[in-house]
Design a protein around this motif. Structure first.
Motif, mmCIF file in Angstrom:
data_model
loop_
_atom_site.group_PDB
_atom_site.id
_atom_site.type_symbol
_atom_site.label_atom_id
_atom_site.label_comp_id
_atom_site.label_asym_id
_atom_site.label_seq_id
_atom_site.Cartn_x
_atom_site.Cartn_y
_atom_site.Cartn_z
ATOM 1 N N TYR A 43 6.859 34.582 -65.406
ATOM 2 C CA TYR A 43 7.463 34.077 -66.639
ATOM 3 C C TYR A 43 7.252 35.043 -67.804
ATOM 4 N N SER A 73 14.771 32.844 -70.368
ATOM 5 C CA SER A 73 13.414 33.171 -69.905
ATOM 6 C C SER A 73 12.424 33.203 -71.058
ATOM 7 N N VAL A 106 9.101 30.635 -71.147
ATOM 8 C CA VAL A 106 7.692 31.022 -71.191
ATOM 9 C C VAL A 106 7.036 30.569 -72.492
#
Length: 451
Positions: free
Chosen positions: A98, A296, A300
């Protein structure tokens, strides 16, 4: 008051489409050039080896879905099949994926833009990329689902055009001038160690084939359809990667002549389709990279927030939510700072970092099948020994084999990350005297938080 439940309406076909979209089909172009040079042109063979490992792992994911037919991940299965301590360590290693996904998106987008506009420095493109995704994620603007569908359709369209132009060029004598060549698959002059090194990088292309487990609670007969969908996503995606890398080699066999291996696909695009297709290819690739970067980066940031909220990380920093934007602002900024490591890390190392976490996770999914079915439930008679011991053991062997062939720098730093996780586990559990907190890293939770 009756609680609302997810509606079971999905069949195999739409789930497979989602899984293929999640894998991002244009990822085949991301590492083609560097792997072509590492493997001396045997990218299709490297993809086949990676695919074999992924198919065994897909089988193991399917078995664990049958045992726990809820939205889950490698972390969940390890925690259930072994214990919460091992689950914590596996979850910690998965976080490496991540953390590096936003970075590799920024790295790839900047590499391709710099190759197309060489007068603009790589660092300028990276800062522009970071500024955009940071501002969007802080403000909390959500990308509409129909826009994501459009972006995915564009990626498939680019691949179709790429394949069409490659075949057309080959039929007119371009490149190798033939549609059939065995050397990309079998070549006695190339050491198997080079092909394995390429395979360990190409695992990056398969990330996301397990994402369909997030639909377990919305699928008709999930114990049958989810395992089938996982296997089909890995098989179809892998077949697509082998085909495109094979056509790329045929139409541009001189892999040593790439001006920049990191952006080799752009050179192939202009070779087969001229400046017009190169521009279309770049636009589609960059659009996909930005969409993936936004997703992404958001993921995260929220994972770090969940860890801060649950006390795994310092709550006053990682558990902070901006009062106006209602987003984890500190985490978003921290991830952006971390993404600046793209200024110092090359594509091979960045890919290997992500694959370090992925291959560890895949190994433990395979081992979870053995632990749950063969050891705990004692399903050892006849065919069950093959299903719950032999096949997952082969899968674990494949993933460990690929893991040992990762870039040495990635192995060193990945093991360092693992050591930090072990120290945290010892501290949080008071030397294993108490249970560790559960890490909030399941796909379903991340998707829900992004909404």
């Amino acid at each position: 008051m009756q609680h609302a439940k997810l509606k079971r309406s999905l069949t195999v076909f739409p789930i497979v489409l989602f899984g293929l979209a999640y894998m991002a089909p244009t990822t085949v172009f991301s590492t083609y050039g560097v792997v072509a040079q590492i493997t001396k042109g045997m990218v299709p063979a490297a993809y086949i080896i990676a695919l074999m490992g992924m198919l065994f792992t897909a089988y193991s994911y399917g078995q664990m879905v049958k045992a726990y037919p809820v939205a889950g991940s490698a972390y969940t299965y390890t925690q259930k099949a072994f214990n919460s301590h091992i689950g914590f360590v596996v979850g910690w290693v998965i976080l490496l994926d991540y953390l590096f996904l936003p970075m590799i998106n920024g790295l790839l987008v900047s590499i391709y833009l710099n190759a197309y506009f060489p007068s603009v420095p790589f660092s300028i493109w990276l800062f522009a990329f970071l500024a955009l995704i940071t501002i969007v994620n802080v403000i909390g603007v959500k990308i509409a689902a129909n826009v994501n569908v459009l972006l995915i359709a564009c990626q498939f369209l680019i691949i179709i055009i790429f394949a069409f132009l490659s075949i057309k060029g080959l039929l007119h004598g371009m490149g190798s001038g033939t549609l059939f060549m065995s050397s990309p698959f079998v070549n006695g002059d190339i050491p198997i160690s080079l092909v394995l090194a390429g395979s360990s990088i190409l695992c990056l292309s398969f990330l996301g084939f397990d994402s369909v487990t997030t639909f377990s609670e919305e699928t008709i007969n999930p114990k049958k359809n989810i395992p089938k969908a996982i296997f089909l996503v890995a098989l179809i995606g892998g077949g697509l990667f082998v085909l495109i890398s094979y056509l790329s080699h045929l139409v541009y066999p001189n892999f040593q002549s790439f001006k920049d291996p990191d952006s080799a696909a752009l050179e192939i695009a202009v070779y087969i389709g001229g400046n017009l297709f190169q521009s279309v290819f770049l636009a589609g690739y960059i659009t996909g990279g930005l969409a993936s970067g936004l997703a992404s980066h958001a993921s995260v940031s929220r994972l770090l927030y969940a860890m801060g909220r649950d006390g795994v990380l310092p709550k006053n920093i990682f558990g902070y939510i901006h009062p106006k934007f209602r987003t984890p602002t500190y985490n978003i900024i921290l991830v952006s700072i971390f993404t600046l490591s793209a200024l110092f890390v090359d594509l091979v190392t960045a890919s290997s970092f992500i694959n370090f976490g992925a291959l560890v996770a895949f190994t433990f999914v395979n081992l979870s099948v053995i632990s749950h079915y063969f050891i705990r439930e004692k399903q050892r008679d006849g065919i069950n020994t093959i299903k719950y011991l032999v096949l997952p053991l082969i899968g674990a062997g494949f993933t460990i084999w690929l893991w040992t062939n990762l870039d040495s720098k990635a192995l060193f730093l990945g093991l360092g990350w693992l050591a930090i996780g072990m120290i945290m586990l010892l501290s949080i559990t008071k030397m294993f005297r108490k249970q560790p907190p559960e890490l909030s890293i399941d796909h379903a939770e991340v998707n829900e938080m992004q909404a």
